[in-house]
Design a protein around this motif. Structure first.
Motif, short mmCIF file in Angstrom:
data_model
loop_
_atom_site.label_atom_id
_atom_site.label_comp_id
_atom_site.label_asym_id
_atom_site.label_seq_id
_atom_site.Cartn_x
_atom_site.Cartn_y
_atom_site.Cartn_z
N GLY A 61 22.41 5.59 34.85
CA GLY A 61 21.20 5.98 35.43
C GLY A 61 20.75 5.10 36.51
N ARG A 62 19.41 5.07 37.40
CA ARG A 62 18.77 4.38 38.25
C ARG A 62 17.66 3.90 37.56
N ASN A 63 17.28 2.66 38.33
CA ASN A 63 15.73 2.50 37.80
C ASN A 63 15.65 2.23 36.28
N ILE A 64 16.37 1.98 35.57
CA ILE A 64 16.49 1.63 34.07
C ILE A 64 15.82 0.39 33.83
N GLN A 65 14.72 0.78 32.94
CA GLN A 65 13.65 -0.39 32.51
C GLN A 65 13.65 -0.44 31.06
N GLN A 66 14.08 -1.63 30.58
CA GLN A 66 13.76 -1.56 28.94
C GLN A 66 12.37 -1.36 28.67
N GLU A 67 12.13 -0.32 27.63
CA GLU A 67 10.63 -0.29 27.14
C GLU A 67 10.41 -0.66 25.79
N ALA A 68 11.65 -1.04 24.96
CA ALA A 68 11.44 -1.59 23.51
C ALA A 68 12.45 -2.17 23.16
N TYR A 69 12.57 -2.99 22.18
CA TYR A 69 13.78 -3.22 21.31
C TYR A 69 13.40 -3.54 19.99
N GLU A 70 14.41 -3.53 19.14
CA GLU A 70 14.52 -4.06 17.75
C GLU A 70 15.43 -4.98 17.52
N LEU A 71 15.24 -6.04 16.71
CA LEU A 71 16.09 -7.15 16.60
C LEU A 71 16.28 -7.58 14.93
N ASP A 72 17.37 -7.46 14.27
CA ASP A 72 17.60 -8.07 12.89
C ASP A 72 18.54 -9.19 13.13
N ILE A 73 18.24 -10.15 12.02
CA ILE A 73 18.85 -11.19 11.78
C ILE A 73 18.99 -11.05 10.27
N ALA A 74 20.67 -11.23 9.59
CA ALA A 74 20.88 -11.19 8.40
C ALA A 74 22.05 -12.37 7.87
N LEU A 75 22.03 -12.36 6.53
CA LEU A 75 22.97 -13.29 6.14
C LEU A 75 24.28 -12.31 5.73
N ASP A 76 24.29 -11.14 5.84
CA ASP A 76 25.47 -10.35 5.70
C ASP A 76 25.75 -9.37 6.84
N GLN A 77 26.95 -8.83 7.10
CA GLN A 77 27.29 -8.08 7.94
C GLN A 77 26.76 -6.65 8.02
N ASP A 78 26.46 -6.30 6.66
CA ASP A 78 25.79 -4.91 6.59
C ASP A 78 24.30 -4.72 6.73
N PHE A 79 23.74 -6.25 7.10
CA PHE A 79 22.23 -6.46 7.44
C PHE A 79 21.48 -5.84 6.08
N CYS A 80 21.89 -6.35 4.85
CA CYS A 80 20.90 -5.77 3.83
C CYS A 80 20.16 -7.11 3.50
N ASP A 81 20.84 -8.10 3.64
CA ASP A 81 20.15 -9.53 3.24
C ASP A 81 19.53 -9.93 4.66
N CYS A 82 18.36 -9.37 5.08
CA CYS A 82 17.99 -9.82 6.24
C CYS A 82 17.00 -10.87 6.35
N VAL A 83 16.97 -11.83 7.19
CA VAL A 83 16.04 -12.94 7.18
C VAL A 83 14.98 -12.87 8.27
#
Length: 882
Positions: free
Chosen positions: A32-54
Motif C-alpha cells: 500500500g501507500r502512505n503506510i504509517q506504523q501506529e503501534a508495535y509490540e515487543l517481547d524479549i525472552a530467554l527461550d524461542q517460545d517466548f514463555c520465559d520473557c524478561v
C-alpha cells in the motif's frame, strides 16, 4: 500486506557478544501507500517460545520503528536473548518477526581468566606464530555453550581441531592499552561429552609486529613484546549446571608452523612443523612447554557484537602471463585487499612463494617500488606429497597481481583464488547510470572502501603504512555511510579516536595512534603528531554523519565529550579566533602546490579556521539535539565570532577572497562562511579559477570533497557535471580511462605514458578522492537526508539532470527500508520513479519541471526552478515537461 522484513539491533541483523542492551528497530514492507506504523509490540525472552520473557512492552501506541531503547532490563552474561516484534498500521496487523542476540561478559570481574603466552622475552624481535592449548572434560549433555576470546596480537581459536567462527584478523586493531575488543561465539555444536580440547594460534599482528612507515623506521612492539591469548568458556548442561573454562597457566604452548607473519611483509608457513591433532584431545605430538601469564588491564576490554573482518568476495585468477623480464605473474583483474588461496599438489620440501603487488610498469613488468618496505609475500613449504589448500591467516595484501617466485609444477589459473578481507558490512547503496565511465568510477569507489575498511579506516592497504589516517576517514565518511552499513565499524573506531585524544582534547593524525612519541626520523611528523584541521575534525564530522544516516542520537551521546574536547582544543589554541597549530597538512597534495611540495597553495590559517567554524557549527547542532542548552549558548557565540573573524580576515574590502585558490572559495561556500552580499562574487571567483584551469580541479584533500557541492548549491549544476565528467588529467575519470579499478592516491599515479608518480607515496587503492560519490548520490541521484528528520525518516528526492546522461538510478537501504530514485531524461520530457519506505515520508522535487503530465496521485506546486510534492510511502512514477 504488512510485514516486518528485518529486525535490527544497533543497526545490525546479527549481534553476538553485546555488553549492553542494543537499540532495536525494524523495516516494514507493504504493497500500500502512505503506510504509517501506529503501534508495535515487543517481547524479549530467554527461550524461542517466548514463555520465559524478561521484557514485554504490551501494545505501544507509537510510530517509532528505529532507535527503540529498552530500559529496566537486567541482562546476564554470555546468554542468548530472543526478540520478536509485530506492528499495526491502519487496519493491518503484521505477523511476529523474530531474531536473537547474544551477550558477552557484562562484568569484568566475571572473566577470571589470564592472558597467557608461549613466548618469552627473547621473542620480542621475532614474528613467529605460537600455539596454546588445553584439554578439558564435558561432564554431561550440553544445553548451550558460549566462549569469549581475544588476544594481544592476532589469533585463530579452535575446538576439537576445527576453527571457531568465520572471523579473520581478530581481534583487530585498537589502542590496545586503552581499548581491546573481544569476540563471542556460540560453541554448543563444537563440544562433545567427555574429552575435548581447545587452543589458539597466535601471531604478531598490529600488537607487536612492525608498524609505521619509512620515517618511523617500521618500529615494532608498539603495545607489547609478547603475544597472548585470553578465553572464557561457559558450558551449561541440560541438568542446570554451569561449568566455566578459562585460560590460565595450566595451558601449554609450542611454536606453530607459521614461522613468520607480519601485516606488511606477509606470512611464511612451514607445514613440516605442523603438529597433527594439536587442538584435539589427547594430542601427544610436539614439545609443549608451560605458558606464562601477561599482565593486562581487564577494564579496557569491550565486547564486539558485529563488525568483524571476514573473507567477503571471491575473485578467481583471470590469467597467468609472462612479463617482458621473464616473470610469471597472476592477474586477478581487480585491485583489492585480502589474500590468495592456493590449491596445489606437491611433494615434501616443495615451496609455493608469491609476491603480491598492485600494478605493472610502463613496459608491463612487475612494479614493486610503491610498496616501499612492504614485502607482501606468502610462502608455503610442503611437509609431504599431498594436495593442499592454503591461504595466509595473519596478514593481508593490497594487490591485483602476484609474481610466482616458486610453484610445484606448471601453475594454472585454477590454482589461485583471491578473497577480499574487510569488515563485514552490508552493502546498502548502489549507483548506476547511462555513462559507463561513471559506473566504473562508482565501482572503483566501492572497491576503495572495501580495500581500506579492514577493521580500521586505513589510508592504503599495500605499502608499509596502512594507518588509520583521520583525514581520509573524515572526508569519505558520507560516501561510506551510503555504500555500506558502517555503523558498527565507525562506532568501534571512534572509541579509539577518543581514547587517543590528548588531555587537552587534541586528535591524533592516525588512530590508533602509533606516531605520538615515535616520530623517528620523519621530517614531517617531527613537527606534530596530532590536531591537524580536516584530519582531527573527524571527531565531530563522523558522529554527525552517522546521526544523519541512521538518525542515531546514541553515537552523539557516546562521542559528546570527545567532540567538545576537540572544539575546546581549537578554541584554546586559536589567536583571536584564527586557528592554526604546529603541523597542518592543509590542502594536502593539491595540484596548486609548489614544485616538490605536498602542501597546497591555500593558506593554513584559512583552511584551519574554516574547519574551526564548521565543526563548531555542527557541535552547536549536536548540543541542541541532546538538550545541552548551556553548550548551545556558549558555542553558538563562539561560532559567531569565528565566522566574523574569518570574513574580516579572508575577504578584502571589496568582497574578494584574499586567497585566490579553488579550495579557499570552496570551503568558504560549503561551510557557510561567505557574507551573503559577497556570495555571487565568491561563486564567480570560483568559476574563474576553474576556467583558468580549463575546467579542471587543482584541489587536494580539503577542497576536492566539496567542489561539486559548492558549484551545485550555488546554481551551477552544469559546471559540477562538467567537472565530474572530465576524463583527462587531472580528473576522476582520468583514472578510469587509465584502467583503474580502485581510486588512486594521486590524480596521475600512472601518467599517460605509463610512468609512475613518485614511488614514495603512490597508492593505487586510496579511497579519499572517492568522496565524490557523495555528490553523485545526493545531487545527481537526488537522494538527500532531511537534517530535521534524519535517518531517512523524511527524504528529499531531488535529482538534478545533467552531464548528457540518459538515465540514472540509485538505491539506499535505510534503517526503514529502501529509498530509490530512477530518472530518465528524454529531452523536453523526463520520467522519475521513486520508492519511499513504509513509515517514512518524502518531498519529491522535479528538476526544471514546467508541467507535470503524470503526477501519480500527488499534487505538485511550482517553485523556482522545480516543482515539488509531499508524499508518504510507496512506489511512484512521474512524467513532466521541462
Amino acid at each position: 500486506m504488512l510485514k516486518i522484513t528485518e529486525i535490527l539491533m544497533d543497526y545490525e541483523k546479527e549481534q553476538t557478544g553485546m555488553d549492553h542492551m542494543p537499540q532495536l528497530g525494524w523495516k516494514l514492507e507493504s504493497d500500500g501507500r502512505n503506510i504509517q506504523q501506529e503501534a508495535y509490540e515487543l517481547d524479549i525472552a530467554l527461550d524461542q517460545d517466548f514463555c520465559d520473557c524478561v521484557y514485554r512492552s504490551g501494545k505501544v501506541m507509537e510510530n517509532a520503528s528505529a532507535q527503540i531503547m529498552v530500559k529496566n532490563i537486567s541482562l546476564k552474561s554470555m546468554t542468548k536473548y530472543f526478540v520478536r516484534v509485530k506492528v499495526w498500521a491502519g487496519k493491518e496487523e503484521s505477523c511476529w518477526a523474530e531474531t536473537f542476540f547474544v551477550t558477552g561478559i557484562l562484568n569484568t570481574q566475571e572473566w577470571k581468566a589470564l592472558f597467557i603466552t608461549a613466548e618469552n622475552d627473547e621473542d620480542a624481535a621475532n614474528s613467529k606464530g605460537t600455539y596454546v592449548r588445553k584439554d578439558f572434560c564435558v561432564n554431561g549433555k550440553v544445553k548451550e555453550a558460549f566462549v569469549c576470546t581475544t588476544a594481544l596480537g592476532l589469533y585463530n581459536f579452535y575446538i576439537n581441531g576445527k576453527k571457531v567462527g568465520q572471523d579473520e584478523l581478530t581481534p583487530g586493531w585498537t589502542s590496545y592499552r586503552k581499548h581491546l575488543c573481544y569476540q563471542t561465539y556460540e560453541v554448543t555444536d563444537c563440544l562433545k561429552q567427555g574429552e575435548n580440547a581447545m587452543g589458539a594460534i597466535l601471531a604478531a599482528g598490529w600488537y607487536k609486529g612492525k608498524m609505521g612507515f619509512d620515517g618511523l623506521a617500521n618500529t615494532r612492539n608498539h603495545y607489547g613484546d609478547r603475544t597472548a591469548f585470553l578465553a572464557r568458556m561457559a558450558v551449561r548442561y541440560e541438568d542446570g549446571r554451569e561449568e566455566i573454562f578459562v585460560t590460565d597457566t595450566s595451558w601449554t604452548g609450542e611454536d606453530a608452523p607459521v614461522i613468520f607473519a607480519e601485516i606488511y611483509d606477509g606470512e611464511v608457513y612451514d607445514a613440516r612443523k605442523e603438529i597433527p591433532g594439536w587442538a584435539e584431545p589427547g594430542s601427544n605430538g610436539g614439545n609443549w612447554r608451560a605458558v606464562s601469564a601477561v599482565d593486562y588491564d581487564m577494564n579496557v576490554l569491550t565486547a564486539q557484537g558485529s563488525g568483524k573482518v571476514r573473507e567477503m568476495d571471491e575473485v578467481p585468477a583471470k590469467r597467468i602471463f609472462t612479463t617482458p623480464e621473464g616473470d610469471t605473474v597472476i592477474d586477478f583483474g581487480q585491485n583489492m585487499t585480502g589474500h590468495i588461496r592456493v590449491h596445489a599438489r606437491g611433494k615434501a620440501g616443495d615451496v609455493i612463494e608469491l609476491h603480491c603487488f598492485e600494478v605493472l610498469d610502463a613496459k608491463g613488468n612487475v612494479y614493486l617500488d610503491n610498496l616501499r618496505g612492504a614485502k607482501e609475500a606468502m610462502k608455503y613449504t610442503f611437509a609431504r606429497e599431498e594436495e593442499i589448500s592454503y591461504a595466509p591467516s595473519f596478514t593481508f595484501m593490497g594487490f591485483q597481481y602476484a609474481k610466482i617466485v616458486s610453484f610445484p609444477g606448471k601453475p594454472e589459473v585454477e590454482n589461485f583464488t583471491a578473497y577480499t578481507l574487510h569488515t563485514k558490512m552490508e552493502k546498502t547503496g548502489s549507483f548506476e547510470c547511462s555513462n559507463q565511465d561513471l559506473n566504473q568510477l562508482a565501482h572503483n569507489i566501492l572497491w576503495g572502501l572495501k580495500g581500506n575498511f579492514v577493521d580500521v579506516p586505513t589510508d592504503c592497504p599495500q605499502r608499509n603504512e596502512r594507518l588509520g589516517w583521520t583525514g581520509d576517514a573524515q572526508i569519505f565518511c558520507r560516501t561510506a555511510c551510503f555504500l555500506m552499513n558502517t555503523y558498527s565499524f565507525y562506532r568501534k573506531w571512534l572509541r579509539d579516536v577518543e581514547a587517543d585524544q590528548t588531555p587537552e582534547g587534541g586528535v591524533a593524525h592516525v588512530v590508533p595512534d602509533i606516531i605520538t612519541g615515535n616520530t623517528g626520523a620523519d621530517w614531517l611528523l617531527q613537527q606534530g603528531s596530532h590536531s591537524a584541521a580536516a584530519w582531527a575534525d573527524v571527531a565531530v564530522i563522523n558522529p554527525w554523519t552517522m546521526y544523519l544516516t541512521y538518525g542515531d542520537k546514541e553515537i552523539l551521546r557516546l562521542q559528546y565529550q570527545s567532540m567538545k574536547g576537540w572544539i575546546d582544543f581549537m578554541k584554546d589554541h586559536s589567536v583571536d579566533y584564527i586557528w592554526n597549530y604546529k603541523l597542518q597538512f592543509g590542502d594536502w597534495v593539491a595540484l596548486d602546490a609548489e614544485e616538490g611540495s605536498y602542501f597546497g597553495a591555500t593558506p593554513n590559517d584559512l583552511t584551519c579556521t574554516a574547519y574551526f567554524a564548521y565543526s563548531t557549527q555542527l557541535f552547536v547542532k549536536i548540543a541542541e539535539i541532546l538538550g545541552r542548552t548551556e553548550d548551545v549558548k556558549a558555542y553558538s557565540e563562539l561560532h559567531k565570532k569565528i565566522v566574523e573573524k574569518f570574513q574580516k580576515t579572508f575577504f578584502d574590502r571589496n568582497g574578494v577572497m584574499t586567497a585566490q585558490t579553488q579550495t579557499a572559495h570552496i570551503v568558504a561556500l560549503y561551510f557557510g562562511l561567505v557574507p551573503e552580499k559577497y556570495r555571487e562574487k565568491t561563486v564567480n571567483g570560483l568559476l574563474k579559477l576553474l576556467d583558468k584551469e580549463d575546467g579542471h580541479l587543482v584541489t587536494g584533500f580539503v577542497g576536492t570533497p566539496y567542489f561539486c557541492h559548492a558549484l551545485s548549491q550555488n546554481g551551477h549544476v552544469k559546471e559540477a557535471y562538467d567537472l565530474l565528467l572530465k576524463d583527462d588529467f587531472p580528473s576522476w575519470l582520468y583514472q578510469v580511462k587509465m584502467g583503474a579499478t580502485t581510486v588512486w592516491e594521486h590524480w596521475d599515479g600512472i601518467k599517460p605514458d605509463g610512468t609512475m608518480w613518485s614511488p614514495d607515496m603512490n597508492s593505487f587503492n586510496h579511497y579519499a578522492y572517492g568522496a565524490i560519490g557523495e555528490w553523485m548520490v545526493r545531487v545527481a541521484a537526488g537522494i538527500e537526508i532531511d537534517e530535521k528528520n534524519p535517518g531517512y525518516k523524511h527524504t528529499v528526492i531531488y535529482p538534478r539532470f545533467g552531464g548528457n546522461l540518459g538515465w540514472l538510478k540509485a538505491e539506499y537501504k535505510s534503517v526503514y527500508g529502501p529509498v530509490k530514485a530512477f530518472w530518465e531524461d528524454q529531452g523536453e520530457k523526463a520520467v522519475l520513479h521513486v520508492s519511499v519506505p513504509a513509515n517514512t515520508t518524502a518531498t519529491i522535487c522535479l528538476d526544471r519541471a514546467k508541467k507535470v503530465t503524470e503526477a501519480d496521485g500527488l499534487e505538485f506546486i511550482q517553485c523556482e526552478g522545480y516543482m515539488k510534492a509531499e508524499t508518504g510511502s510507496g512506489d511512484y512514477r512521474f512524467v513532466f515537461e521541462k
